[in-house]
Design an enzyme around this catalytic site. Structure first.
Site, short mmCIF file in Angstrom:
data_model
loop_
_atom_site.label_atom_id
_atom_site.label_comp_id
_atom_site.label_asym_id
_atom_site.label_seq_id
_atom_site.Cartn_x
_atom_site.Cartn_y
_atom_site.Cartn_z
N ASP A 11 0.85 -1.18 0.00
CA ASP A 11 0.00 0.00 0.00
C ASP A 11 0.89 1.23 0.00
O ASP A 11 2.06 1.17 0.38
CB ASP A 11 -0.92 0.02 1.22
CG ASP A 11 -1.95 1.15 1.16
OD1 ASP A 11 -2.39 1.50 0.05
OD2 ASP A 11 -2.31 1.70 2.22
N SER A 12 0.31 2.35 -0.42
CA SER A 12 1.06 3.60 -0.40
C SER A 12 1.33 4.05 1.03
O SER A 12 2.23 4.86 1.26
CB SER A 12 0.30 4.69 -1.15
OG SER A 12 -0.97 4.89 -0.57
N CYS A 74 -4.22 -1.50 -2.23
CA CYS A 74 -4.33 -0.05 -2.38
C CYS A 74 -5.23 0.18 -3.59
O CYS A 74 -4.92 -0.28 -4.69
CB CYS A 74 -2.94 0.54 -2.62
SG CYS A 74 -2.92 2.30 -3.06
N GLU A 159 -5.14 9.59 8.94
CA GLU A 159 -3.69 9.60 9.14
C GLU A 159 -3.25 10.62 10.19
O GLU A 159 -2.18 10.48 10.78
CB GLU A 159 -2.98 9.83 7.81
CG GLU A 159 -3.24 8.71 6.81
CD GLU A 159 -2.05 8.38 5.94
OE1 GLU A 159 -1.21 9.27 5.73
OE2 GLU A 159 -1.99 7.24 5.46
N CYS A 193 -11.60 2.41 -0.15
CA CYS A 193 -10.28 2.88 0.28
C CYS A 193 -9.96 2.15 1.57
O CYS A 193 -10.81 2.03 2.45
CB CYS A 193 -10.27 4.39 0.51
SG CYS A 193 -8.72 5.00 1.22
N HIS A 195 -8.24 2.93 4.05
CA HIS A 195 -8.25 3.73 5.28
C HIS A 195 -9.64 3.81 5.91
O HIS A 195 -9.78 4.01 7.11
CB HIS A 195 -7.81 5.17 4.98
CG HIS A 195 -6.33 5.35 4.87
ND1 HIS A 195 -5.59 4.79 3.86
CD2 HIS A 195 -5.45 6.05 5.63
CE1 HIS A 195 -4.31 5.15 4.00
NE2 HIS A 195 -4.21 5.90 5.06
#
Length: 274
Positions: A11-12, A74, A159, A193, A195
């Site tokens: 993942d990024s 991702c 984040e 996503c 996240h």
């Protein structure tokens, strides 16, 4: 015969850990290696060419670690880079190895969940602009209508550890309203996503009654289990020691501090330069 190796998960940043968590829960016997390209995150706002170049570099790194199978956990990398890598690069790099994404397995299954035939997709700007979910869902479920909404503030909220604040409520409510303004028939909403599962409780609190929310981890894990059963030539090259290793292109201290929120337990990472 080539040496066996762990299953790579990429993942990024941190979000792919929510997918790895579910994969490990369903397939605990295998070894895994996770790479977060945190130094160049986020990918969601970057061009197709940049995401492709970054993702290819990371895939090459996984291959050097002995991985025969790499999962792009991702959505942005899956949308902007996966097809090019599969069609243009794998044959030259490592024809016996495989790179898979998260969009196709999710698209294959989503038709099983919707009753109205209308699905909402919440994702980053890059994922939404790519149209990948619209294209893939149409392949497997041509009668299903897909409505999309880009949520550019959601990843920064997660984040920056702001996902439980009132500010998060504002942006969640705003984008859900935008989504359902497109169609009240939507009965299934996909968190496109990795996240977004951390925002799940708040999203559910603002979701209209009778609507269901899907995250990708469990779907992708079940799909991987099926893939390994159908491809013994790949499965036989995946080591089984029940071990997971973690790498980041940025600060290991920052990675370890954030990772536990996504993975559900403490991790200790190592730094890597690409």
């Amino acid at each position: 015969m080539a040496d066996k190796g762990p299953i790579g998960v990429f993942d990024s940043g941190y979000g792919g850990l929510t997918v790895l968590k579910e994969i490990v829960a369903q397939l605990p016997a295998y070894d895994y290696i996770y790479l977060g390209d945190n130094a160049r995150a986020p990918y969601g706002t970057r061009s197709f060419e940049t995401v492709y170049q970054y993702t290819l570099q990371c895939v090459e790194w996984f291959f050097r670690q002995g991985c025969h199978l790499v999962i792009l956990a991702c959505n942005t990398a899956s949308a902007k880079a996966l097809r090019s890598i599969q069609q243009n690069d794998l044959q030259q790099l490592a024809p016996g190895k495989r790179v898979l994404g998260v969009i196709r397995p999710t698209s294959e299954r989503i038709g099983e969940y919707t009753r109205s035939g209308s699905v909402g997709v919440l994702g980053t700007k890059g994922t939404v602009q790519s149209g990948s979910y619209v294209i893939e869902i149409e392949k497997f479920h041509p009668a299903v209508k897909v409505y999309q909404e880009a949520c550019p503030m959601w990843v920064p909220l997660v984040e920056n550890n702001e996902y439980e604040t009132e500010g998060a409520d504002y942006f969640i409510q705003k984008h859900l309203q935008n989504l359902f303004a497109q169609s009240e028939e939507i009965d299934t909403v996909l968190l496109a996503c990795t996240h977004y599962p951390l925002l799940r409780s708040k999203i559910e609190a603002h979701l209209p009654q009778g609507k269901q929310l899907l995250s990708q981890g469990e779907i992708v894990a079940a799909s991987l289990q099926d893939y390994l059963q159908r491809h013994p030539e790949i499965e036989s090259n995946c080591t089984k020691g029940g071990k997971a290793s973690f790498y980041t292109t940025d600060s290991t201290e920052d990675f370890d501090n954030h990772a536990s929120r996504f993975y559900g337990k403490q991790v200790r990472s190592e730094h890597v330069n690409l």
